[in-house]
Motif scaffolding. Sequence first.
Motif, PDB file in Angstrom:
ATOM      1  N   GLU A 176      36.747  44.668  27.459  1.00  0.00           N
ATOM      2  CA  GLU A 176      37.004  44.780  28.892  1.00  0.00           C
ATOM      3  C   GLU A 176      38.474  44.657  29.272  1.00  0.00           C
ATOM      4  N   GLY A 177      39.354  44.518  28.290  1.00  0.00           N
ATOM      5  CA  GLY A 177      40.745  44.221  28.639  1.00  0.00           C
ATOM      6  C   GLY A 177      40.924  42.719  28.650  1.00  0.00           C
ATOM      7  N   THR A 178      41.283  42.148  29.799  1.00  0.00           N
ATOM      8  CA  THR A 178      41.376  40.689  29.927  1.00  0.00           C
ATOM      9  C   THR A 178      40.336  40.209  30.934  1.00  0.00           C
ATOM     10  N   PHE A 179      39.993  38.925  30.847  1.00  0.00           N
ATOM     11  CA  PHE A 179      39.062  38.355  31.813  1.00  0.00           C
ATOM     12  C   PHE A 179      39.663  38.436  33.213  1.00  0.00           C
ATOM     13  N   TYR A 180      40.958  38.198  33.301  1.00  0.00           N
ATOM     14  CA  TYR A 180      41.685  38.283  34.574  1.00  0.00           C
ATOM     15  C   TYR A 180      41.456  39.640  35.238  1.00  0.00           C
ATOM     16  N   GLU A 181      41.667  40.705  34.462  1.00  0.00           N
ATOM     17  CA  GLU A 181      41.511  42.067  34.996  1.00  0.00           C
ATOM     18  C   GLU A 181      40.049  42.369  35.338  1.00  0.00           C
ATOM     19  N   THR A 182      39.152  41.940  34.454  1.00  0.00           N
ATOM     20  CA  THR A 182      37.720  42.189  34.670  1.00  0.00           C
ATOM     21  C   THR A 182      37.235  41.536  35.949  1.00  0.00           C
ATOM     22  N   LEU A 183      37.614  40.281  36.140  1.00  0.00           N
ATOM     23  CA  LEU A 183      37.150  39.545  37.318  1.00  0.00           C
ATOM     24  C   LEU A 183      37.785  40.079  38.597  1.00  0.00           C
ATOM     25  N   LYS A 184      39.038  40.475  38.507  1.00  0.00           N
ATOM     26  CA  LYS A 184      39.742  40.994  39.677  1.00  0.00           C
ATOM     27  C   LYS A 184      39.015  42.209  40.264  1.00  0.00           C
ATOM     28  N   GLU A 185      38.483  43.047  39.395  1.00  0.00           N
ATOM     29  CA  GLU A 185      37.797  44.271  39.827  1.00  0.00           C
ATOM     30  C   GLU A 185      36.277  44.164  39.651  1.00  0.00           C
TER      31      GLU A 185
END
Length: 215
Positions: A176-185
């Motif tokens: 998913e990339g990073t958790f930060y990026e996943t959660l942001k979107e």
Amino acid sequence: MDIIEIVKQLESYHKHYSAWYDGVSEYVEKKSSMLGSEDYCFDMFKKEVNEYLEKQRLSSSFECIIELIDKLCVLYIDNSDAQREYVRKQIQSNNVVMSYLFTYAYFVAEKLQVGEFINAKKGFVALIIENGNFDYRDTLTALSDIYISAEEKGINVKKLIAEVYPIASKDEFGEEGTFYETLKEFEFHPVINERRKDLCGDFRRSYLKYQISFP
């Protein structure tokens, strides 16, 4: 209370909880062996097991475990990025703590579903701390269950996500990339609609199921 103390207490409660679980499992296994007989139907089995669990609940350390995970979430929220990374590293190989972070997340989803007041934000934070260490797909599913449960109760989930994604890890998160990026979107993530289909009808998670689960 610091992360080291929280982990020590969780491991201590886990030993008590494991013994409690063994007793419950033995009872359930004994009762399940009676299924199939003419004078013992599934409704009787379910009634007896639920009554037994209700009586045994007071001797369980489940509520203490939930309180400790709650404290862990507060500790994580209130700290700096460097300290949050320290917290994640302290527990990333601890299966006991990881399992109870999942238990806490589903506990939050269940409470939301039955209309009881609970801080949905901490459910997300528990999974941020878990950080996909077991299997990022399980983390996505748990995130979706909280998201859907909160949304159905009229909670502004987008606002909650906006509050918590900045404290998520920027390390790799599965595919998913990073958790930060996943959660942001996350509001656009396909897993949410997949879970909506799976979760239609009766509520999908039994509180007692997670109450008697442990690593």
